[in-house]
Design a protein around this motif. Structure first.
Motif, PDB file in Angstrom:
ATOM      1  N   PRO A  99       0.842  -1.201   0.000  1.00 31.56           N
ATOM      2  CA  PRO A  99       0.000   0.000   0.000  1.00 31.56           C
ATOM      3  C   PRO A  99       0.878   1.252   0.000  1.00 31.56           C
ATOM      4  O   PRO A  99       1.860   1.324   0.747  1.00 31.56           O
ATOM      5  N   VAL A 100       0.543   2.232  -0.842  1.00 29.47           N
ATOM      6  CA  VAL A 100       1.332   3.462  -0.948  1.00 29.47           C
ATOM      7  C   VAL A 100       0.406   4.671  -0.917  1.00 29.47           C
ATOM      8  O   VAL A 100      -0.775   4.577  -1.240  1.00 29.47           O
ATOM      9  N   THR A 101       0.964   5.805  -0.523  1.00 30.41           N
ATOM     10  CA  THR A 101       0.260   7.085  -0.545  1.00 30.41           C
ATOM     11  C   THR A 101       0.940   7.991  -1.554  1.00 30.41           C
ATOM     12  O   THR A 101       2.167   8.077  -1.587  1.00 30.41           O
ATOM     13  N   LEU A 102       0.138   8.668  -2.368  1.00 39.12           N
ATOM     14  CA  LEU A 102       0.655   9.578  -3.387  1.00 39.12           C
ATOM     15  C   LEU A 102       0.532  11.014  -2.888  1.00 39.12           C
ATOM     16  O   LEU A 102      -0.545  11.440  -2.460  1.00 39.12           O
ATOM     17  N   LEU A 103       1.650  11.748  -2.939  1.00 41.22           N
ATOM     18  CA  LEU A 103       1.676  13.156  -2.553  1.00 41.22           C
ATOM     19  C   LEU A 103       2.181  13.977  -3.731  1.00 41.22           C
ATOM     20  O   LEU A 103       3.125  13.567  -4.404  1.00 41.22           O
ATOM     21  N   LYS A 104       1.538  15.125  -3.964  1.00 41.80           N
ATOM     22  CA  LYS A 104       1.960  16.003  -5.058  1.00 41.80           C
ATOM     23  C   LYS A 104       2.648  17.218  -4.476  1.00 41.80           C
ATOM     24  O   LYS A 104       2.113  17.874  -3.575  1.00 41.80           O
ATOM     25  N   LEU A 105       3.860  17.514  -4.979  1.00 42.05           N
ATOM     26  CA  LEU A 105       4.568  18.713  -4.529  1.00 42.05           C
ATOM     27  C   LEU A 105       3.837  19.954  -5.017  1.00 42.05           C
ATOM     28  O   LEU A 105       3.464  20.044  -6.190  1.00 42.05           O
TER      29      LEU A 105
ATOM     30  N   SER B 283       9.146   5.903  -4.488  1.00 45.00           N
ATOM     31  CA  SER B 283       9.694   6.533  -5.693  1.00 45.00           C
ATOM     32  C   SER B 283       9.361   8.021  -5.691  1.00 45.00           C
ATOM     33  O   SER B 283       8.495   8.473  -4.943  1.00 45.00           O
ATOM     34  N   PHE B 284      10.063   8.758  -6.545  1.00 50.51           N
ATOM     35  CA  PHE B 284       9.807  10.190  -6.719  1.00 50.51           C
ATOM     36  C   PHE B 284       9.876  10.518  -8.199  1.00 50.51           C
ATOM     37  O   PHE B 284      10.894  10.278  -8.852  1.00 50.51           O
ATOM     38  N   ASP B 285       8.781  11.051  -8.742  1.00 49.36           N
ATOM     39  CA  ASP B 285       8.705  11.474 -10.141  1.00 49.36           C
ATOM     40  C   ASP B 285       8.954  12.981 -10.165  1.00 49.36           C
ATOM     41  O   ASP B 285       8.039  13.768  -9.908  1.00 49.36           O
ATOM     42  N   SER B 286      10.192  13.382 -10.477  1.00 54.45           N
ATOM     43  CA  SER B 286      10.546  14.801 -10.428  1.00 54.45           C
ATOM     44  C   SER B 286       9.873  15.597 -11.534  1.00 54.45           C
ATOM     45  O   SER B 286       9.630  16.789 -11.381  1.00 54.45           O
ATOM     46  N   GLU B 287       9.549  14.950 -12.656  1.00 60.28           N
ATOM     47  CA  GLU B 287       8.922  15.656 -13.773  1.00 60.28           C
ATOM     48  C   GLU B 287       7.510  16.126 -13.419  1.00 60.28           C
ATOM     49  O   GLU B 287       7.129  17.257 -13.704  1.00 60.28           O
ATOM     50  N   ASN B 288       6.731  15.241 -12.758  1.00 57.13           N
ATOM     51  CA  ASN B 288       5.351  15.582 -12.380  1.00 57.13           C
ATOM     52  C   ASN B 288       5.231  16.008 -10.919  1.00 57.13           C
ATOM     53  O   ASN B 288       4.151  16.442 -10.498  1.00 57.13           O
ATOM     54  N   GLY B 289       6.306  15.875 -10.143  1.00 57.52           N
ATOM     55  CA  GLY B 289       6.279  16.271  -8.738  1.00 57.52           C
ATOM     56  C   GLY B 289       5.451  15.340  -7.866  1.00 57.52           C
ATOM     57  O   GLY B 289       4.800  15.786  -6.924  1.00 57.52           O
ATOM     58  N   ILE B 290       5.451  14.023  -8.181  1.00 55.56           N
ATOM     59  CA  ILE B 290       4.681  13.047  -7.413  1.00 55.56           C
ATOM     60  C   ILE B 290       5.631  12.243  -6.525  1.00 55.56           C
ATOM     61  O   ILE B 290       6.579  11.638  -6.996  1.00 55.56           O
ATOM     62  N   LEU B 291       5.336  12.252  -5.228  1.00 56.16           N
ATOM     63  CA  LEU B 291       6.122  11.513  -4.240  1.00 56.16           C
ATOM     64  C   LEU B 291       5.292  10.317  -3.789  1.00 56.16           C
ATOM     65  O   LEU B 291       4.138  10.475  -3.380  1.00 56.16           O
ATOM     66  N   VAL B 292       5.863   9.110  -3.885  1.00 56.76           N
ATOM     67  CA  VAL B 292       5.157   7.881  -3.508  1.00 56.76           C
ATOM     68  C   VAL B 292       5.787   7.343  -2.230  1.00 56.76           C
ATOM     69  O   VAL B 292       6.976   7.044  -2.192  1.00 56.76           O
ATOM     70  N   LEU B 293       4.972   7.234  -1.169  1.00 57.83           N
ATOM     71  CA  LEU B 293       5.445   6.788   0.140  1.00 57.83           C
ATOM     72  C   LEU B 293       4.799   5.470   0.520  1.00 57.83           C
ATOM     73  O   LEU B 293       3.626   5.226   0.211  1.00 57.83           O
ATOM     74  N   LYS B 294       5.547   4.626   1.219  1.00 60.10           N
ATOM     75  CA  LYS B 294       5.031   3.340   1.676  1.00 60.10           C
ATOM     76  C   LYS B 294       4.099   3.570   2.860  1.00 60.10           C
ATOM     77  O   LYS B 294       4.431   4.301   3.788  1.00 60.10           O
ATOM     78  N   GLY B 295       2.908   2.950   2.823  1.00 57.56           N
ATOM     79  CA  GLY B 295       1.959   3.054   3.935  1.00 57.56           C
ATOM     80  C   GLY B 295       1.063   4.269   3.819  1.00 57.56           C
ATOM     81  O   GLY B 295       0.980   4.913   2.773  1.00 57.56           O
ATOM     82  N   SER B 296       0.392   4.578   4.919  1.00 60.21           N
ATOM     83  CA  SER B 296      -0.585   5.669   4.921  1.00 60.21           C
ATOM     84  C   SER B 296      -0.032   6.891   5.639  1.00 60.21           C
ATOM     85  O   SER B 296       0.921   6.804   6.405  1.00 60.21           O
TER      86      SER B 296
END
Length: 192
Positions: free
Chosen positions: A20-26, A164-177
């Motif tokens: 399970p991962v949480t998606l955060l947008k910079l 993972s971190f997608d620097s182009e779209n600014g999406i940070l993927v973190l493990k857990g909630s």
């Protein structure tokens, strides 16, 4: 290094077993002024709030109208301009701070996990807290007594691993909630 993020929501990885991962947008952030120890005043967009104080700050730092919120962060930049997000590419563990979901006024069973009483007829003690006071001394309710009251909507900080971190779209993927509702604004800080 600190960054302002918006919670997109939760998902999972395609690997077996899935994680399970949480998606955060910079949030797009401009560094206005860098002080000592890399503490900086930054501006970012949130809502449409505008008043004379915000207009004065925008004029002082030569910002466009959408940058209407200001905060103090520790940044990797040495001068004003766009926020440097390169340290996120090598981050392993991150501290995430959000306001938890607000649940309003709750009783002791939901708020503190009390067991309650028998659910049978005539009990008159189902989901109540029972007695809260002592005898004649001290003649008051002790501080910290677990009682019904406001639950949630308070700052919660948790540690998460970076998937993972997608620097182009600014999406940070973190493990857990992470705490907070989808669309909530919060902060992330690189631990290592």
């Amino acid at each position: 290094m600190e960054y302002i993020v918006e919670k997109i929501g939760m998902s999972r990885t395609i690997s077996v077993p899935s994680t399970p991962v949480t998606l955060l947008k910079l949030v797009e952030t401009k560094v206005c002024e860098v002080g000592e120890n890399n503490r900086a005043i930054v501006a970012y967009a949130k809502g449409k709030a505008k008043n004379k104080a915000i207009a004065g700050q925008q004029k002082k730092y030569n910002l466009s109208a959408e940058y209407n919120k200001f905060a103090t962060l520790t940044v990797a930049n040495s001068e004003a301009g766009d926020l440097d997000v390169s340290p996120l590419s090598s981050a392993v563990v991150i501290k995430v701070s959000f306001d938890s979901k607000g649940r309003g006024y709750q009783g002791v069973v939901k708020r503190h996990g009390f067991g309650g009483g028998p659910r049978s007829h005539g009990s008159r003690f189902h989901r109540r807290h029972g007695s809260i006071g002592n005898c004649e001394w001290p003649g008051r309710v002790q501080p910290g007594m677990k009682m019904a009251g406001h639950m949630g909507n308070e700052k919660v900080t948790v540690k998460n691993e970076v998937v993972s971190f997608d620097s182009e779209n600014g999406i940070l993927v973190l493990k857990g909630s992470v705490p907070g509702h989808n669309g909530a604004m919060g902060r992330v800080r690189i631990v290592k």
